[in-house]
Write a protein that holds these residues in place. Sequence first.
Motif, PDB file in Angstrom:
ATOM      1  N   GLU A 107       0.813  -1.221   0.000  1.00  0.00           N
ATOM      2  CA  GLU A 107       0.000   0.000   0.000  1.00  0.00           C
ATOM      3  C   GLU A 107       0.845   1.269   0.000  1.00  0.00           C
ATOM      4  O   GLU A 107       0.557   2.212  -0.735  1.00  0.00           O
ATOM      5  N   ARG A 108       1.892   1.309   0.812  1.00  0.00           N
ATOM      6  CA  ARG A 108       2.750   2.501   0.886  1.00  0.00           C
ATOM      7  C   ARG A 108       3.373   2.810  -0.485  1.00  0.00           C
ATOM      8  O   ARG A 108       3.347   3.938  -0.950  1.00  0.00           O
ATOM      9  N   TYR A 109       3.920   1.779  -1.127  1.00  0.00           N
ATOM     10  CA  TYR A 109       4.538   1.946  -2.439  1.00  0.00           C
ATOM     11  C   TYR A 109       3.485   2.381  -3.469  1.00  0.00           C
ATOM     12  O   TYR A 109       3.711   3.302  -4.251  1.00  0.00           O
ATOM     13  N   LEU A 110       2.343   1.728  -3.440  1.00  0.00           N
ATOM     14  CA  LEU A 110       1.280   2.056  -4.392  1.00  0.00           C
ATOM     15  C   LEU A 110       0.825   3.505  -4.233  1.00  0.00           C
ATOM     16  O   LEU A 110       0.583   4.195  -5.221  1.00  0.00           O
ATOM     17  N   ASN A 111       0.746   3.993  -3.003  1.00  0.00           N
ATOM     18  CA  ASN A 111       0.361   5.392  -2.779  1.00  0.00           C
ATOM     19  C   ASN A 111       1.390   6.354  -3.356  1.00  0.00           C
ATOM     20  O   ASN A 111       1.030   7.416  -3.886  1.00  0.00           O
ATOM     21  N   ILE A 112       2.658   5.997  -3.297  1.00  0.00           N
ATOM     22  CA  ILE A 112       3.717   6.825  -3.891  1.00  0.00           C
ATOM     23  C   ILE A 112       3.557   6.851  -5.408  1.00  0.00           C
ATOM     24  O   ILE A 112       3.663   7.897  -6.045  1.00  0.00           O
ATOM     25  N   VAL A 113       3.269   5.688  -5.993  1.00  0.00           N
ATOM     26  CA  VAL A 113       3.059   5.601  -7.447  1.00  0.00           C
ATOM     27  C   VAL A 113       1.832   6.421  -7.849  1.00  0.00           C
ATOM     28  O   VAL A 113       1.882   7.193  -8.815  1.00  0.00           O
ATOM     29  N   LYS A 114       0.748   6.278  -7.102  1.00  0.00           N
ATOM     30  CA  LYS A 114      -0.475   7.042  -7.416  1.00  0.00           C
ATOM     31  C   LYS A 114      -0.214   8.542  -7.359  1.00  0.00           C
ATOM     32  O   LYS A 114      -0.707   9.293  -8.205  1.00  0.00           O
ATOM     33  N   ARG A 115       0.550   8.976  -6.364  1.00  0.00           N
ATOM     34  CA  ARG A 115       0.899  10.402  -6.268  1.00  0.00           C
ATOM     35  C   ARG A 115       1.713  10.827  -7.493  1.00  0.00           C
ATOM     36  O   ARG A 115       1.537  11.922  -8.021  1.00  0.00           O
TER      37      ARG A 115
END
Length: 133
Positions: A107-115
């Motif tokens: 989730e943390r990595y995915l949130n960085i990608v989404k940003r």
Amino acid sequence: MLYFAYGSNLNHFQMKKRCKDSVFLKKINLKNFKLTFRSKYRAADIEPKKNSTVPGALFKISKSDEKKLDIYEDYPVLYKKYYFTYYGKKVMSYTMTKKNLFAFPRERYLNIVKRGYKDCDLDKSYLKQALKG
């Protein structure tokens, strides 16, 4: 030099943290490649796939930035360099050395990608497709 970013490197804050000299130039599409997530790190990767597209960002980076990215990307162990031409200019990117099966990102990595997708004004439908595996 020119660098094609995808995954967490789309995130402008992350790129500045990793590469202080980096300058976001524009969003671009890498044709005949697809975005996926793999490895024990569940990190983003690109692989050739006809009639597919990977939206990303074109950054100008310095030689010292490239060396820092090499360390961050664990080059040449986890990622290798991939070069292509964009309007007559040589562009560098990274692709994983081992093509493991799809692994949904944390989730943390995915949130960085989404940003990063938001930072670069990219179409999130490509990310949603990649997350299906």
